[in-house]
Design an enzyme around this catalytic site. Structure first.
Site, PDB file in Angstrom:
ATOM      1  N   ARG A 176       0.844  -1.199   0.000  1.00  0.00           N
ATOM      2  CA  ARG A 176       0.000   0.000   0.000  1.00  0.00           C
ATOM      3  C   ARG A 176       0.877   1.245   0.000  1.00  0.00           C
ATOM      4  NH1 ARG A 176      -4.772   1.301   4.369  1.00  0.00           N
ATOM      5  NH2 ARG A 176      -3.058   1.188   5.882  1.00  0.00           N
ATOM      6  N   ASP A 462      -3.659   2.713  14.149  1.00  0.00           N
ATOM      7  CA  ASP A 462      -2.843   3.404  13.162  1.00  0.00           C
ATOM      8  C   ASP A 462      -3.415   4.802  12.982  1.00  0.00           C
ATOM      9  OD1 ASP A 462      -5.058   3.151  11.519  1.00  0.00           O
ATOM     10  OD2 ASP A 462      -4.118   1.790  10.092  1.00  0.00           O
TER      11      ASP A 462
END
Length: 523
Positions: A176, A462
């Site tokens: 990603r 996160d």
């Protein structure tokens, strides 16, 4: 008289014309930042920077419309795409089974090895929300992934006297890159900051496409996850990037495959259009549900009638979240690609067996809901969750790799615009506000120190959950629906340019109660 000596010039990266690398020089990094690799990245930036600028301006323009009262909706101009009978390219055989995927940052090195060895079907190595984008993290991450694709990645933990290396069978690697909105300030191209995602994608693709396709890709790949899209025009840019990369590498069109994270509210109204733009390169869509909650708040920041309750109450049982999941499944299966479920962020609770069992049971229930709804796979934040998740999905699938050809997901056919934006229900509490502050501040402190994936309160957090914490508190306070006097006074005094003598002097007038006819008390 002593002879003068000339200091040796400091080492620097061999950059092509127009490229200026300002990050720390390291010989290992120089193996990534080669002249040809940097020229490839520069070529991507020069071709697509105009389209990226336009896309970012269109994001801002859309937000201006939402701020003046407009609601997100399906675009009438692309109705033919939504109603059309078309399909994405067939799923590559090597990634037909994606029942359990683990995610984590591309650095540290040991974490990459553990994720690849975790028993998951896929490991998504992250340069985005789970990685603090320091120069060291980004470059070590590229080194780690190069070695992982080559099968040579190892790590020695000197403190434990333990060696880490890859198992014979590992998870398939997806990468990603960062979102379109993030720059890379350590690299300048023609005097402008590089576009972060093009740096991440370009360096990884340039060094690894051949080895990946010859190995775990089985003739396809590399494979990617694409974050933070808000409109199909952004998918069109990625499709152009993929086409240019395939042409430069001399590989077949459609080799690169990417799963798009549907993690913004505007994107849920563009899912067919996004898949259509990427139909040659699509590997489906994913419910990025934590960022989706963040986006709901941000999109409706000027709509006080759409306040979220405490973050813990905004789960998949909320109507707007359930509708989003059902529509995503229906859209993906109609177009012949994977519909991936959301993150299980729980981490093992080692010192409390009862609490750990309870957390695992919540994970099982969540994943059972996903697979029954029609999801083809799901995400886990920790290797300890994988056996339980795999048991749920494999038990339901009964030997099938996915549910793409099944009737699963038919509930999404009836989802309307109003279902996707229905205000959530629940209370807003002081405890919720405090939790947001604790999570936001602790996460940001860790991020500034170089850690983007942080265990907090038995969850692996996160940037997405820190963003929810930030925007939710902003929404509550600015909407005026939850603004206790104590919070206003205390926060004002803590941020005042000069220190007040006493807290209670500022607060005193709020507890003064004069009888009628008395003069106001002013201190």
């Amino acid at each position: 008289m002593a002879a003068s000596t000339t200091a040796a010039p400091a080492p620097c990266y061999d950059a092509p014309e127009g490229v200026d690398v300002r990050g720390r020089y390291d010989r290992e990094f120089a193996g990534i930042l080669t002249r040809d690799a940097l020229a490839f990245v520069a070529g991507l930036q020069r071709e697509f920077r105009g389209a990226v600028r336009y896309a970012m301006e269109q994001r801002r323009e859309a937000q201006r419309r939402y701020d003046t009262g407009e609601l997100p909706r399906f675009d009438p101009a692309t109705r033919l795409v939504r109603d059309g009978d078309w399909a994405c390219a067939p799923v590559p055989p090597g990634v037909g089974d994606r029942t359990v995927e683990i995610t984590g940052p591309a650095e540290p090195r040991k974490m990459v090895i553990n994720a690849l060895n975790s028993g998951a079907k896929v490991f998504m190595a992250d340069f985005e929300d789970a990685l603090s984008p320091t120069w060291e993290n980004l470059m070590h991450g590229q080194v780690n992934l190069r070695d992982a694709v080559a099968g040579t990645i190892t790590f020695r933990d000197a403190a434990r006297g333990r060696e880490y290396k890859l198992n014979d069978r590992t998870a398939k690697l997806f990468v990603r890159p960062r979102g379109w909105h993030l720059p890379e300030a350590h690299i300048l191209i023609d005097g402008e900051l590089a576009i972060g995602c093009l740096v991440d994608f370009g360096l990884y693709f340039f060094h690894n496409h051949a080895a990946f396709r010859a190995g775990q890709g089985a003739g396809f790949g590399p494979f990617f996850y694409l974050p933070k899209m808000e409109h199909s025009r952004e998918a069109r840019i990625w499709n152009g990037v993929f086409q240019r990369a395939e042409k430069a590498a001399g590989i077949e069109p459609g080799s690169i495959r990417a799963t798009v994270l549907v993690e913004t509210l505007p994107a849920v109204f563009q899912m067919n259009e996004i898949l259509h733009e990427l139909r040659e390169h699509s590997a489906g869509l994913n419910c990025g549900r934590w960022d989706y909650i963040f986006s709901y708040v941000k999109t409706f920041r000027a709509h006080p009638d759409r306040l979220l309750p405490d973050r813990a109450l905004v789960g998949m049982a909320q109507h707007f979240m359930r509708s989003y999941s059902h529509l995503l499944i229906h859209t993906c299966h109609r177009r012949g690609v994977h519909a991936m479920g959301g993150m299980a962020a729980q981490i093992p609770i080692k010192d409390d067996a009862a609490a750990n069992d309870a957390a695992l049971e919540l994970v099982r229930k969540d994943k059972l809901r996903e697979v029954r709804a029609g999801h083809d796979g799901t995400w886990a934040a920790h290797p300890g969750l994988i056996p339980a998740i795999r048991e749920v999905f494999e038990g339901h699938l009964g030997g099938r790799p996915n549910q793409i050809g099944d009737a699963a997901g038919h509930e999404g056919a009836g989802v309307k615009e109003e279902d996707l934006i229905q205000p959530p229900r629940g209370a807003r509490t002081v405890d919720g506000l405090r939790l947001n502050v604790r999570v936001g501040v602790q996460y940001l402190a860790a991020w500034l120190a170089g850690s983007g994936s942080v265990p907090l309160y038995n969850l692996m957090e996160d940037a997405a959950t820190a963003e929810i914490s930030r925007v939710q508190n902003w929404q509550w306070l600015h909407a005026g629906r939850w603004t206790p006097a104590a919070w206003r006074i205390f926060s004002r005094q803590c941020t005042a340019p000069e220190l007040d003598d006493f807290l209670t002097l500022d607060a005193y007038n709020l507890i003064v109660a004069h009888h009628p006819g008395a003069s106001p008390c002013k201190l």
